[in-house]
Design an enzyme around this catalytic site. Sequence first.
Site, PDB file in Angstrom:
ATOM      1  CG  HIS A  52      -1.999  -1.000   1.190  1.00  0.00           C
ATOM      2  ND1 HIS A  52      -3.089  -0.928   2.024  1.00  0.00           N
ATOM      3  CD2 HIS A  52      -2.183  -2.101   0.422  1.00  0.00           C
ATOM      4  CE1 HIS A  52      -3.901  -1.931   1.769  1.00  0.00           C
ATOM      5  NE2 HIS A  52      -3.368  -2.674   0.812  1.00  0.00           N
ATOM      6  CD  GLU A  54      -2.011   4.064   3.351  1.00  0.00           C
ATOM      7  OE1 GLU A  54      -3.175   4.255   3.731  1.00  0.00           O
ATOM      8  OE2 GLU A  54      -1.716   3.296   2.429  1.00  0.00           O
ATOM      9  CB  CYS A  82      -6.572  -0.554   5.357  1.00  0.00           C
ATOM     10  SG  CYS A  82      -4.864  -1.105   5.173  1.00  0.00           S
ATOM     11  CB  CYS A  85      -1.960   1.482   6.277  1.00  0.00           C
ATOM     12  SG  CYS A  85      -1.615   0.703   4.677  1.00  0.00           S
TER      13      CYS A  85
END
Length: 154
Positions: A52, A54, A82, A85
Amino acid sequence: MTDEDFMREALCLAEQAGLAGEVPVGAVVVKDGQIIGRGSNAPIAGHDPSAHAEIAALRDAAQRVGNYRLVGCELFVTLEPCVMCVGAMFHARIARVVYGATDPKTGAAGSVFNLFAESRLNHHARVEGDVLAAECGKVLSDFFAARRAQQKAL
């Protein structure tokens, strides 16, 4: 630079991810007013469910500072983070998280869960949402509209 300036940097990264066929999410890590980490979504290209934006930005920042603890840093991301993260942000000791669009399906900063408000966790970060939310949301909705149109044409 302002929060909006940093979010615009994250939006540029999101747009790059979208051009690569990834869900367009971008993130930057900031320390003392300077960007020290950048990331965009890449789970498809990397065959990596943890890729992801992040996570990529946290990894980039940690490599630059030579420490996985990013004390005093802020993370700006175009989409509400999410659970995975947020967990990584807590482990990195991020002080402040700023996001653009909310994520009603997997958001862990208030939409589905609010891990930032969980008193039993050993780290907490300040969190602010809806920074350039319309622009961040538009990048995502345009991406998925184009994807649906492509599939319909097939």
